[in-house]
Design an enzyme around this catalytic site. Structure first.
Site, PDB file in Angstrom:
ATOM      1  N   GLU A   1      82.388  13.647 181.648  1.00  0.00           N
ATOM      2  CA  GLU A   1      82.681  13.895 183.070  1.00  0.00           C
ATOM      3  C   GLU A   1      83.578  12.804 183.640  1.00  0.00           C
ATOM      4  OE1 GLU A   1      78.576  14.394 184.131  1.00  0.00           O
ATOM      5  OE2 GLU A   1      78.552  16.222 182.925  1.00  0.00           O
TER       6      GLU A   1
ATOM      7  N   ASN B   1      70.336  10.559 181.395  1.00  0.00           N
ATOM      8  CA  ASN B   1      71.515  10.385 182.254  1.00  0.00           C
ATOM      9  C   ASN B   1      71.269  11.225 183.497  1.00  0.00           C
ATOM     10  OD1 ASN B   1      74.002  10.365 183.465  1.00  0.00           O
ATOM     11  ND2 ASN B   1      75.060  11.507 181.846  1.00  0.00           N
ATOM     12  N   TRP B   2      70.884  10.544 184.563  1.00  0.00           N
ATOM     13  CA  TRP B   2      70.503  11.276 185.778  1.00  0.00           C
ATOM     14  C   TRP B   2      71.715  11.813 186.538  1.00  0.00           C
ATOM     15  CZ3 TRP B   2      66.132   7.749 188.298  1.00  0.00           C
ATOM     16  CH2 TRP B   2      65.045   7.688 187.412  1.00  0.00           C
ATOM     17  N   LYS B   3      72.886  11.386 186.165  1.00  0.00           N
ATOM     18  CA  LYS B   3      74.128  11.796 186.854  1.00  0.00           C
ATOM     19  C   LYS B   3      73.969  11.603 188.371  1.00  0.00           C
ATOM     20  CE  LYS B   3      75.057  14.844 183.013  1.00  0.00           C
ATOM     21  NZ  LYS B   3      75.732  16.016 182.483  1.00  0.00           N
TER      22      LYS B   3
ATOM     23  N   SER C   1      72.536  19.782 176.561  1.00  0.00           N
ATOM     24  CA  SER C   1      71.438  20.757 176.692  1.00  0.00           C
ATOM     25  C   SER C   1      70.274  20.495 175.738  1.00  0.00           C
ATOM     26  CB  SER C   1      71.958  22.192 176.518  1.00  0.00           C
ATOM     27  OG  SER C   1      72.900  22.479 177.525  1.00  0.00           O
TER      28      SER C   1
ATOM     29  N   HIS D   1      81.690   8.925 179.298  1.00  0.00           N
ATOM     30  CA  HIS D   1      81.075  10.248 179.415  1.00  0.00           C
ATOM     31  C   HIS D   1      82.176  11.280 179.691  1.00  0.00           C
ATOM     32  CE1 HIS D   1      78.755  13.617 180.902  1.00  0.00           C
ATOM     33  NE2 HIS D   1      77.724  13.092 180.247  1.00  0.00           N
TER      34      HIS D   1
ATOM     35  N   GLY E   1      70.619  15.011 179.967  1.00  0.00           N
ATOM     36  CA  GLY E   1      70.958  15.185 181.376  1.00  0.00           C
ATOM     37  C   GLY E   1      69.835  15.921 182.093  1.00  0.00           C
ATOM     38  N   GLY E   2      69.983  17.232 182.220  1.00  0.00           N
ATOM     39  CA  GLY E   2      69.041  18.049 182.997  1.00  0.00           C
ATOM     40  C   GLY E   2      67.565  17.779 182.699  1.00  0.00           C
TER      41      GLY E   2
ATOM     42  N   GLY F   1      75.239  20.717 180.017  1.00  0.00           N
ATOM     43  CA  GLY F   1      74.860  21.426 181.239  1.00  0.00           C
ATOM     44  C   GLY F   1      75.063  22.935 181.151  1.00  0.00           C
TER      45      GLY F   1
ATOM     46  N   GLU G   1      78.449  14.111 172.279  1.00  0.00           N
ATOM     47  CA  GLU G   1      78.124  15.149 173.250  1.00  0.00           C
ATOM     48  C   GLU G   1      79.227  16.194 173.274  1.00  0.00           C
ATOM     49  OE1 GLU G   1      75.308  13.496 176.470  1.00  0.00           O
ATOM     50  OE2 GLU G   1      77.335  12.982 177.068  1.00  0.00           O
TER      51      GLU G   1
END
Ligand code: PGA
Length: 266
Positions: free
Chosen positions: A106, A12-14, A222, A104, A243-244, A182, A176
């Site tokens: 967010e 997930n590149w956001k 994470s 998600h 993500g990251g 994150g 999640e």
């Protein structure tokens, strides 16, 4: 561990990377997949930010296509109309997406997406042939209060359990925990396994054992090369939503390698 369910390593590149970086990363993943014998029950998915979704989907090599899919990070419930800034699921399909993230944390937090709205998005995504990756998970206060399983159960009941068995079996679930996204704080493998098992149990109650055993449940929060093996080796963890660590070819392909190891394919 012998993993029989579809296993997924999804990025997930956001709202990250520019066009050149997005294309380079897509090509690095193409190269990795092309250079390795990837078992067909392993899927690699990237969810680039919207301006790059079409070019990334178009850049997936013909020979990596059976393994490598592209997804949107969100979609609307309507096919067209006066919804400035929104994207119809048909549009994602049109540019070659196979997947879409729905719910998600967010999106729930910053855009107030409700259970009912998410249920409509899931319906619409399935209607047009996209595979929803439905995200669920609890915030820290809920975890601390000990009501995390009930919280996730509500998220699933309100947005997914109206589906027919056939449609439900097409959905991928991503657990999640919000406190792990994150933050560098990962759920322990035991915490992840225990929630994944609880989710599978709920699915079994609703749809029966075969369905419960067939649905992939990913862990997100994470997840990175340093902790992925202990998470991916859990019996009810079928991969990760990353993500990251999905923003660099080195760490993302390492996660694919770790998953292949868990699948007994290295
Ligand atoms: P993270 O994000 O890996 O950076 O914690 C995961 C996600 O939000 O999907």
């Amino acid at each position: 561990m012998d993993k029989k369910r579809r296993q997924i390593v999804a990025g997930n590149w956001k709202m990250n990377l520019n066009q050149r970086q997005a294309i380079e990363l897509t090509n690095d993943i193409n190269e990795y997949i092309s250079d390795h014998t990837i078992p067909e029950q392993l899927k690699v998915v990237i969810c680039p930010s919207l301006p790059y979704v079409a070019s990334c989907a178009g850049d997936v090599w013909e020979d990596t296509k059976p393994i490598f899919g592209v997804g949107g990070q969100n979609c609307h419930t309507e096919s067209s109309g006066a919804y400035t800034g929104e994207t119809a699921p048909e549009m994602l399909r049109d540019v070659g997406c196979e997947y879409v993230l729905i719910g998600h944390s967010e999106r729930r937090k910053y855009f107030n997406e409700s259970h009912a709205f998410l249920a409509e998005k899931v319906n619409k995504a399935l209607d047009v042939g996209l595979i929803p990756i439905f995200c669920c998970g609890e915030a820290l206060d809920i975890r601390e209060a000990g009501t995390h399983e009930a919280h996730v159960a509500t998220q699933l009941r309100e947005s997914l359990f109206h589906l027919s068995k056939e449609n439900f079996e097409r959905v991928i679930i991503a657990y999640e925990p919000v406190w792990a996204i994150g933050t560098g704080k990962t759920a322990t493998p035991e915490q992840a396994q225990s929630m994944h098992a609880a989710i599978r149990q709920l699915i079994e109650q609703q749809y029966g054992k075969d369905t419960a055993n067939s649905v992939s449940i990913l862990y997100g929060g994470s997840c990175k090369p340093a902790n992925a093996a202990s998470l991916f080796s859990q019996p009810d963890v079928d991969g990760g939503l990353i993500g990251g660590a999905s923003l660099k070819a080195e760490s993302f392909t390492k996660l694919i390698e770790i998953m292949m190891g868990e699948m007994g394919n290295l």
